[in-house]
Design a protein around this motif. Sequence first.
Motif, short mmCIF file in Angstrom:
data_model
loop_
_atom_site.label_atom_id
_atom_site.label_comp_id
_atom_site.label_asym_id
_atom_site.label_seq_id
_atom_site.Cartn_x
_atom_site.Cartn_y
_atom_site.Cartn_z
N GLN A 87 0.84 -1.21 0.00
CA GLN A 87 0.00 0.00 0.00
C GLN A 87 0.87 1.25 0.00
O GLN A 87 1.77 1.41 0.84
N GLY A 143 0.37 -2.24 -10.18
CA GLY A 143 -0.80 -2.93 -10.69
C GLY A 143 -0.99 -2.81 -12.19
O GLY A 143 -1.39 -3.77 -12.85
N GLN A 174 -8.39 -3.05 -11.97
CA GLN A 174 -9.27 -2.63 -10.89
C GLN A 174 -9.19 -3.53 -9.66
O GLN A 174 -9.59 -3.13 -8.57
N VAL A 175 -8.67 -4.74 -9.83
CA VAL A 175 -8.78 -5.72 -8.74
C VAL A 175 -7.43 -6.20 -8.20
O VAL A 175 -7.40 -7.07 -7.34
N THR A 176 -6.33 -5.64 -8.68
CA THR A 176 -5.02 -6.13 -8.26
C THR A 176 -4.70 -5.62 -6.87
O THR A 176 -4.63 -4.41 -6.62
N ILE A 177 -4.49 -6.52 -5.95
CA ILE A 177 -4.31 -6.20 -4.54
C ILE A 177 -2.84 -5.89 -4.24
O ILE A 177 -1.94 -6.47 -4.83
N ASN A 178 -2.63 -4.97 -3.32
CA ASN A 178 -1.26 -4.65 -2.90
C ASN A 178 -0.58 -5.88 -2.32
O ASN A 178 -1.17 -6.64 -1.55
N ASN A 208 -2.90 -12.39 -9.17
CA ASN A 208 -3.39 -11.67 -7.99
C ASN A 208 -3.52 -12.57 -6.76
O ASN A 208 -4.44 -12.43 -5.96
N GLN A 216 -5.91 -6.47 3.21
CA GLN A 216 -6.02 -6.45 1.75
C GLN A 216 -6.47 -5.09 1.27
O GLN A 216 -7.56 -4.62 1.61
N THR A 217 -5.60 -4.42 0.50
CA THR A 217 -5.89 -3.08 0.00
C THR A 217 -5.63 -3.02 -1.50
O THR A 217 -4.96 -3.91 -2.06
N TYR A 218 -6.12 -1.96 -2.13
CA TYR A 218 -6.05 -1.84 -3.59
C TYR A 218 -5.25 -0.64 -4.07
O TYR A 218 -5.03 -0.51 -5.27
N ARG A 219 -4.81 0.26 -3.18
CA ARG A 219 -4.14 1.47 -3.65
C ARG A 219 -2.81 1.62 -2.92
O ARG A 219 -2.63 1.08 -1.84
#
Length: 217
Positions: free
Chosen positions: A11, A158, A181-185, A204, A214-217
């Motif tokens: 993240q 990502g 859109q769905v690739t997790i850190n 992923n 679990q985060t996305y950004r």
Amino acid sequence: MSRILLVRHGQASWGAADYDQLSDLGASQARTLGAALAAQGITPDVLVSGGMKRHSQTAAGVCDGAGWDLPVTVDTGWDEFDHLQVLERHPAPEGVDITSDPRAFQRWFEGATSRWTGGEHDDYDESFADFSTRVSAALDRAVAALEPKATAVVFTSGGPIAWAAAARLDGGAHLWLRLNQVTINASVTSFVVGARGATMLAYNEHTHLSPEHQTYR
């Protein structure tokens, strides 16, 4: 066969003056991933990092968690696209507080990336076509650098991971938009390398992270 593991950075510092550095959670995600890879018996022969701070910091955290002591080669072909410029070219909806409404931000981001990938506008420093060509070349370099039965771990973002996967699945920009859109850190996307080049095995993978991490950004 050889294999390549593409690791998305932990993240980053969303909302901070400098996004391009790991948050405390991001640093923890990297160390957790390193410990998980070591527990699987993964001992890389090659380590590669994109040129961004969040890439090198993730590499350091994973190596710390795994107990790896290898030099890291920098390849800026694995750098993320300029998401700030992509967003600037597609104004945010008026009257919506993007910073406090994640769904509104996601709609804005999806509209901005759709504009970029559409190829109808030439007001970007790097077009989507140029970005995809750059990432494909970076993957080709990683494949070429591998000895038989060797393992490479690449620390990137990502966007490049989504393109590497979409290209191998012949999915093009539409699939890239969905995957990005769905690739997790701190997730891992795996390829095996054989006579026909790189083939994706898993996308992923993130079971090493608890749901709250679990985060996305």
